[in-house]
Design an enzyme around this catalytic site. Structure first.
Site, PDB file in Angstrom:
ATOM      1  N   THR A 176       0.847  -1.189   0.000  1.00  5.04           N
ATOM      2  CA  THR A 176       0.000   0.000   0.000  1.00  5.04           C
ATOM      3  C   THR A 176       0.883   1.239   0.000  1.00  5.04           C
ATOM      4  OG1 THR A 176      -1.750   1.213   1.190  1.00  5.04           O
ATOM      5  CG2 THR A 176      -0.205  -0.040   2.529  1.00  5.04           C
TER       6      THR A 176
ATOM      7  N   HIS B   1       2.333 -11.712  14.241  1.00  6.45           N
ATOM      8  CA  HIS B   1       3.392 -12.318  15.046  1.00  6.45           C
ATOM      9  C   HIS B   1       3.100 -13.793  15.369  1.00  6.45           C
ATOM     10  CE1 HIS B   1       7.024 -12.293  17.155  1.00  6.45           C
ATOM     11  NE2 HIS B   1       6.867 -11.260  17.969  1.00  6.45           N
TER      12      HIS B   1
END
Length: 416
Positions: free
Chosen positions: A335, A387
């Site tokens: 992006t 994560h």
């Protein structure tokens, strides 16, 4: 005999759509396969064609939420002349005063106006309502003076200067009454579109369901900018497209993803799915919200092939022409908030992917090189990652590799 026009099946996961706007009016004559309405799903906007030629009879209204297979309209047999006769305006009433009726007769005789003059199409009427503009204040450029969608998009509201509000009379006491706030205080409500509701739902789900972290780095863009300046004319002459930053970032990402495969993976239930290909989603700001069309097999494309794919997908996005297939899938997202002036941000993961790279504005800043302070065009880059599947070592190493490739673009061509 009439034919029913129903909401078609547009995707396995789509159960309902919203009728965003009619492209034709009730009673209009339509040709076979002519687009009569725009439907909006939670993934894309698509047009509804007429299944036969005839006179359109509208059933559903703009803004209605319709299930797949629901009736939208019917088309009756009939020609254009029949449709025109139904919309023929009433003749002016006879009057004894010849002077009063003469101007009306002459205006109709010279064809300067008719029932369509000053009438807004459904799409134009919707835009004008949003802009709070009276159609009577516009001069249409369409057939017979009809106000088209383009007329409405170009129109600007011009307000007469408002009279200065009179000061409230002071009460007999020494305390002054509070002054009313000056200026316009209007409010406008709009129903959330299916696309916007889906975007909101997915973004909240990502924040709640992933262990999202963001790591940052900075890139000296001078090597790429020098390379573009040197070869941009030759590149455009040979390939027909400009040499932009997105192709360099896409190539760098694809190379780094081959080395750090967890960044290109996703969680599916109790399993981790690793992809040996790279489908890069490119975030594009479209008129109805953010969309992320996909460049398939980006890892096997050259710089000019990536540039052509980006231009094609961005154009379709801005014209609301993207298909469901073009927005489905993707293993990693890029992006670019820099086009809007963003200095730094923490992009949100595009689920079910596990990572997203954010590009930002290029700013000239003082940096240290070989013990000297020099001015360089610098860009902050950010990698948001899940994560649960990507460890800190992998995320930081991935971003460092992207930085290394961008600051020495020859490595992209030599694949080293």
């Amino acid at each position: 005999m009439s034919v029913e026009i129903k909401v078609p099946t547009v995707g396995e996961s789509i159960s309902e759509v919203t009728l965003s706007q009619w492209l034709k009016q009730d009673g209009d004559y339509v040709e076979m396969d002519e687009n009569i309405a725009e439907l909006e799903s939670d993934k894309a906007t698509f047009e509804l064609p007429a299944e036969k030629a005839g006179i359109l009879r509208i059933v559903a209204q703009e803004g209605d939420t319709l299930e797949i297979g629901a009736l939208v309209a019917t088309i009756e047999e009939g020609g254009a002349s029949a449709a025109a006769s139904e919309k023929k305006p009433e003749a002016p009433k006879a009057t004894e005063n010849v002077q009063d009726s003469a101007p009306i007769a002459s205006a109709q005789a010279d064809g300067s106006s008719n029932y369509a003059t000053g009438t807004a199409s459904p799409a134009a009427a919707k835009i004008l309502r949003e802009k709070d503009i009276d159609p009577a204040s516009l001069k249409g450029t369409g057939k017979d003076g009809r106000i088209t969608k383009e007329d409405a998009e170009k129109a600007d509201k011009t307000e007469a200067p408002k009279a200065k509000p009179a000061e409230p009379a002071k009460p007999a006491t020494t305390a002054e009454a509070p002054k009313a706030p000056s200026g316009s205080r209007n409010e406008r409500r709009e129903k959330l579109s299916s696309l916007r509701k889906t975007i909101a739902k997915r973004l909240v789900a990502v924040k709640n369901e992933t262990a999202m972290l963001t790591t940052f780095n900075e890139v000296n863009m001078k090597p790429i900018m020098d390379l573009r300046a040197k070869y941009k004319e030759i590149f455009k002459e040979k390939h027909g497209v400009g040499l932009g930053f997105m192709s360099f970032f896409t190539k760098a990402v694809c190379t780094a993803l081959k080395e750090w495969r967890a960044v290109n993976a996703r969680i599916d239930g109790d399993e981790i799915v690793y992809s040996d290909f790279v489908d890069v989603s490119i975030a594009v700001s479209a008129p109805k919200g953010l969309v992320v069309p996909v460049i398939r097999n980006a890892d096997s494309l050259s710089l000019h092939e990536i540039e052509k794919a980006v231009i094609d997908l961005a154009t379709k996005a801005r014209d609301n022409k993207l298909t469901i297939e073009e927005m489905t899938g993707g293993t990693f997202t890029i992006t670019n908030g820099g086009v809007f002036g963003s200095m730094m941000s923490t992009p949100i993961i595009n689920a079910p992917q596990s990572a997203i790279l954010g590009m930002h504005n290029i700013i000239e800043r003082p940096v240290a090189e070989n013990g000297q302070v020099v001015i360089r065009p610098m860009m902050y880059i950010a990698l948001s990652y899940d994560h649960r599947i990507i460890d800190g070592r992998e995320s930081v190493s991935f971003l460092v590799r992207v930085k290394q490739l961008l600051e020495d673009p020859a490595r992209l061509l030599l694949e080293i």
